[in-house]
Design an enzyme around this catalytic site. Structure first.
Site, PDB file in Angstrom:
ATOM      1  N   GLY A  93       0.832  -1.195   0.000  1.00  0.00           N
ATOM      2  CA  GLY A  93       0.000   0.000   0.000  1.00  0.00           C
ATOM      3  C   GLY A  93       0.868   1.246   0.000  1.00  0.00           C
ATOM      4  N   ASP A 134      13.261  -9.440   6.120  1.00  0.00           N
ATOM      5  CA  ASP A 134      13.209  -8.479   5.010  1.00  0.00           C
ATOM      6  C   ASP A 134      14.139  -7.296   5.285  1.00  0.00           C
ATOM      7  OD1 ASP A 134      12.421  -7.658   2.493  1.00  0.00           O
ATOM      8  OD2 ASP A 134      10.641  -6.604   3.198  1.00  0.00           O
TER       9      ASP A 134
END
Length: 454
Positions: free
Chosen positions: A158, A270
């Site tokens: 997003g 990540d």
């Protein structure tokens, strides 16, 4: 497909649910093939490992056939074909029923788990534990209804918007997950449940959250200097060497807390330059815990499925789907090399990966030439050597030869000696798991991008 009449060789393929693609080439195979040939296929993807799955394969030929046996062969072929077709339909129907039943059951279980997690979050918020809960109306007001002028970045999950909370009189960064995204909902739950429990000077602070009307939003402290990748790759400002080394030490400190100093081990999964945020004094604030996983300290690699960003993933993690402290350390090593060289983990100007490129220079005794050329003379040679060797050590292809983040931190602080690495980059060796092990874990890899993860 090859048509001997038109001499046309065609190849058709598709990727996932994408559109079909094809290539055609005019060629007379009689001129290039011998009288007898073996028909088959092979595939390769260069130096990187990839698991191939053969969904279907067939071969047919329209070579001359003896006319006297044509009718008999046709009858036999028809009988065999109908028999096989019947068997395939029966087996296919059975498999489809089992798969559909498992899929429906699995989807129901996942939805129940997510709803349970959301209820648990609500209970924690009502007890005063965890981050503050905001209304969607409050956050829309704080970000000018999520206007493009307030957008700080855009990723697969997003967008991130700058806002201002009037009651607290502080600027904030609001992460707004894509509406209807199942992965976004999953990452929202993970971030709220994990990062709200963590407290460290080098981790981004979660101020609050919001989940209502199908919207999921997270509110973080605002980072005036954005993310590390902007400064390294986008030319926004020139980071001095002292700041770069400070950032590397801060990132190591954050990872040490996650791996060893909290009550459970947190695998970030990540770690990349775009997830390294910088405050007004360029102190590191590691962010984006949407892919993080908790595990007990004594446990080894866990099968979690491959997630993260290409260019930062350890080779054994890609092939086995098992996340570990060592796979996080590998990602840290790649970021350390990015900090020192000013080059991306996947640099189009290089004919090889960043780790291999730096390792070749190390083997040739030219390590200092890998430093970011924009630095000119503003470097400390001893720190440059230390940071790049630490980067190579952490990004060692063999996970058993990588240091723990504590060992790497001690060397960065010059509390321990530099390691002796081989002059030539070793070849990664690791066990490839069975297909059932891999298929049990959901894979999700995002391409390396400046916009991902901010």
């Amino acid at each position: 497909m090859y048509n001997s009449t038109t001499r046309n060789l065609s190849v058709f393929w598709s990727y996932g649910n994408g559109p079909n693609s094809s290539l055609s080439y005019y060629i007379d195979l009689k001129e290039v093939l011998p009288q007898w040939v073996t028909v088959g296929f092979s595939a390769a993807t260069g130096v990187y490992f990839e698991r191939h799955t053969l969904e279907s394969w067939e071969f047919s030929s329209s070579l001359d056939i003896d006319e006297s046996n044509k009718k008999t062969r046709r009858k036999i072929g028809l009988i065999i074909g109908l028999t096989l077709l019947g068997c395939i339909l029966i087996v296919g129907a059975g498999v489809a029923f089992v798969v559909l039943r498992r899929h429906i059951g699995g989807a129901v279980d996942k939805n129940k788990l997510e709803e349970t997690n959301l209820m648990s979050i609500n209970d924690d918020l009502e007890r005063g534990a965890g981050p503050r809960r905001f209304s969607y109306k409050d956050l829309a007001l704080a970000t000018n209804n999520f206007s493009d002028e307030r957008k700080l970045g855009q990723g697969g999950f997003g967008g991130v918007f700058k806002g201002h909370l009037t009651d607290l009189d502080i600027p904030v960064a609001v992460k707004k997950f894509s509406r209807g995204s199942k992965q976004g909902k999953k990452q929202y739950i993970t971030e709220v449940k994990i990062i709200s429990m963590l407290r460290h000077r080098n981790l981004v602070q979660l101020i609050g959250c919001c989940h209502e009307q199908g919207e999921f939003l997270l509110v973080y402290e605002f980072m005036p200097n954005g993310s590390l990748d902007y400064h390294l790759f986008c030319g926004r400002s020139q980071l001095s060497w002292s700041l770069r080394y400070k950032i590397a030490i801060g990132l190591a400190s954050a990872l040490l807390y996650l791996h060893e100093e909290w009550e459970q081990c947190v695998l970030h999964r990540d770690i990349k330059s775009s997830n390294v945020m910088l405050d007004s004094d360029f102190n590191v604030k590691m962010g984006d815990f949407g892919l993080a996983r908790l595990m007990d300290h004594e446990l080894g690699p866990q099968t979690t499925g491959v997630v993260g960003t290409l260019g930062y993933l350890a080779p054994e993690y890609v092939s086995t789907g098992r996340a570990s402290k060592e796979s996080d350390v590998y990602s840290f090593g790649v970021v350390a090399l990015e900090i020192a060289t000013g080059r991306k983990s996947v640099d189009k100007q290089l004919e090889k990966g960043l780790v291999e490129w730096v390792w070749d220079l190390y083997g040739n005794g030219q390590l200092i030439s890998a430093v970011d050329e924009r630095m000119e003379t503003d470097v400390e040679p001893k720190q440059v050597e230390c940071l790049m060797i630490i980067g190579l050590w952490c990004a060692h292809p063999d996970r058993t030869l990588r240091p723990s983040i504590r060992q790497a931190s001690r060397v960065l602080s010059f509390e321990a000696d530099l390691p002796q690495l081989p002059t030539k980059m070793p070849i990664a060796m690791y066990h490839v798991p069975s297909s059932s092990l891999v298929s049990a874990a959901e894979a999700s890899i995002t391409s390396s991008s400046i916009n991902v993860g901010r």
